[in-house]
Design a protein around this motif. Structure first.
Motif, PDB file in Angstrom:
ATOM      1  N   VAL A   1       1.056  -0.805   0.151  1.00 24.62           N
ATOM      2  CA  VAL A   1       0.191  -0.272   0.259  1.00 24.62           C
ATOM      3  C   VAL A   1       0.976   1.361   0.050  1.00 24.62           C
ATOM      4  CG1 VAL A   1      -1.587   1.476   1.568  1.00 24.62           C
ATOM      5  CG2 VAL A   1      -1.803  -0.795   1.121  1.00 24.62           C
ATOM      6  N   ALA A   2       1.413   1.160   1.095  1.00 19.51           N
ATOM      7  CA  ALA A   2       3.081   2.488   0.839  1.00 19.51           C
ATOM      8  C   ALA A   2       3.242   2.920  -0.281  1.00 19.51           C
ATOM      9  CB  ALA A   2       3.904   2.102   1.661  1.00 19.51           C
ATOM     10  N   GLY A   3       4.645   1.500  -0.886  1.00 19.54           N
ATOM     11  CA  GLY A   3       4.464   1.726  -2.158  1.00 19.54           C
ATOM     12  C   GLY A   3       3.980   2.099  -3.266  1.00 19.54           C
ATOM     13  N   MET A   4       2.225   1.588  -3.413  1.00 13.96           N
ATOM     14  CA  MET A   4       1.847   1.719  -4.274  1.00 13.96           C
ATOM     15  C   MET A   4       1.157   3.584  -4.370  1.00 13.96           C
ATOM     16  SD  MET A   4      -1.712  -0.979  -4.295  1.00 13.96           S
ATOM     17  CE  MET A   4      -2.517   0.117  -4.650  1.00 13.96           C
ATOM     18  N   GLY A   5       1.628   3.804  -3.144  1.00 15.62           N
ATOM     19  CA  GLY A   5       1.258   5.534  -3.496  1.00 15.62           C
ATOM     20  C   GLY A   5      -0.334   5.831  -3.772  1.00 15.62           C
TER      21      GLY A   5
END
Length: 255
Positions: free
Chosen positions: A30-34
């Motif tokens: 989730v954090a990496g997807m933005g």
């Protein structure tokens, strides 16, 4: 305005995971997807973890998927999980007819078609898996096998067929490290696309995913093919960095 269809990247965790591991993995994805991944992204988690993943994905673009669904609405079917139950947990996708289900659980084309129908009845997109074994490929039966498997689903679902997704997973390339070349994969995807075009005027809505050991290294070359609309990702979906690299490749292929 760019009208290219967004790619779909769906992770299939298979029978892997744990409360702590899931927490770390989903938070990292989730954090990496933005806020905008530039493509559709889903993770298909084992049934006991659907509620956990639903909470972890809250407010993000990450979609929730299931790995199977019952053909039955409800009743005396111990161990089965219905589409209505999945819907209550915010499930958006359900894998049906994965080669492991066909091989280890004897699932027939007709059963897979019924499962797809059950999912569609509750607004869940079935990811219908089709694919040939090594013996079938070497016998020149690839096209006949995948067309037979998809035809059963088309026959059972009629006008709703534009609401499905399809995953081509050459059985010989699942978990083996072997991958169909981009050309081999595209050839089968084109066959499936033509079959869908003959069945519905809205075939352009159907994402056809490649599901045979897509990973961070080969994703870009596979996703560059004209009829490969995304990937059904196995082992690489359990590693946040690898999964995010595949998402990035899908975003680049859509742009």
């Amino acid at each position: 305005m760019n009208m290219k269809k967004k790619k779909l990247i769906a992770g299939n965790w298979k029978m892997n995971g744990g409360i702590a591991a899931n927490d770390a993995l989903v938070r990292a994805v989730v954090a990496g997807m933005g806020a905008d991944a530039g493509c559709q992204v889903a993770v298909c988690a084992p049934a006991p973890y659907l509620a956990q993943v639903q909470m972890l994905r809250h407010g993000s673009a990450l979609e929730l998927g299931a790995q199977d669904v019952s053909r039955h609405e409800q009743g005396a079917y111990t161990g089965e999980v219905s589409a209505a139950m999945l819907k209550e947990f915010g499930v958006r996708f359900a894998i049906v007819g994965h080669s492991e289900r066909r091989q280890y659980h004897g699932e027939s084309d007709a059963l897979v078609a019924d499962k797809a129908k059950a999912a569609l009845a509750h607004g869940i997109t079935p990811i219908v898996c089709v694919g040939e074994t090594l013996a079938e490929r070497e016998a020149g039966q690839t096209e006949a096998v995948v067309k037979r498997q998809l035809a059963a689903v088309i026959h059972a679902n009629g006008h709703c067929i534009s609401e499905i997704a399809v995953a081509y997973e050459p059985v010989w390339a699942i978990g083996t490290g072997r991958t169909a070349t981009p050309g081999q994969a595209q050839q089968v995807h084109a066959v499936l696309r033509a079959q869908l075009q003959a069945a519905t005027a809205h075939s352009d809505r159907v994402a056809i995913l490649y599901g045979g050991s897509m990973n961070a290294a080969n994703a870009a070359s596979l996703l560059a093919q004209p009829d490969i609309d995304g990937g059904l990702i196995g082992g690489a979906s359990l590693k946040a960095a690898d999964f995010l690299q595949i998402i990035a490749a899908a975003r680049a292929a859509t742009a």
